[in-house]
Design an enzyme around this catalytic site. Structure first.
Site, PDB file in Angstrom:
ATOM      1  N   CYS A 298     -72.961 -38.968  36.452  1.00 44.61           N
ATOM      2  CA  CYS A 298     -73.179 -38.149  35.147  1.00 44.61           C
ATOM      3  C   CYS A 298     -74.343 -38.661  34.487  1.00 44.61           C
ATOM      4  O   CYS A 298     -75.044 -37.791  34.338  1.00 44.61           O
ATOM      5  CB  CYS A 298     -71.978 -38.515  34.546  1.00 44.61           C
TER       6      CYS A 298
ATOM      7  N   CYS B 114     -70.006 -43.233  34.506  1.00 47.39           N
ATOM      8  CA  CYS B 114     -70.018 -42.455  35.627  1.00 47.39           C
ATOM      9  C   CYS B 114     -71.364 -42.327  36.074  1.00 47.39           C
ATOM     10  O   CYS B 114     -72.367 -41.719  35.370  1.00 47.39           O
ATOM     11  CB  CYS B 114     -69.515 -40.933  35.235  1.00 47.39           C
TER      12      CYS B 114
END
Length: 106
Positions: free
Chosen positions: A34, A31
């Protein structure tokens, strides 16, 4: 204090039974957003040391905790106080915005 890796097995102990407010970051290795907020959360973990605990749950390795929390997108941040969710936030944000969110939630 650095962020703490939490698993499905340690979630209740590390988060719901914690003495301090806890920010939970549900994330994954793949991600991009993230990874963007990762360094900011590490810095905030140091800055809030003794006031707030920041933990990270890898959703790929620990599917039960995010499922119980109803996580649909990551990064997903939840702030727990006294074992209860008091605030949550989805998506990446700059460090100042994350800091402000934590301060107003605690």
């Amino acid at each position: 204090m650095a962020t703490v890796a939490v698993t499905d097995d340690t979630f209740d102990t590390e988060v719901k039974e914690a003495d301090l407010p806890v920010v939970v970051d549900f994330w994954a290795e793949w991600c991009g957003p993230c990874k963007q907020i990762g360094p900011a959360l590490e810095e905030l973990s140091e800055e809030f040391d003794g006031k707030v605990k920041i933990v990270k749950v890898n959703v790929d390795e620990n599917p039960n905790s995010p499922a119980q929390m109803g996580v649909r997108g990551i990064p997903a941040l939840f702030l727990f106080k006294d074992g209860q969710v008091v605030s949550n936030k989805t998506g990446a944000a700059p460090k100042a915005a994350l800091q402000g969110w934590i301060e107003e939630s605690i």
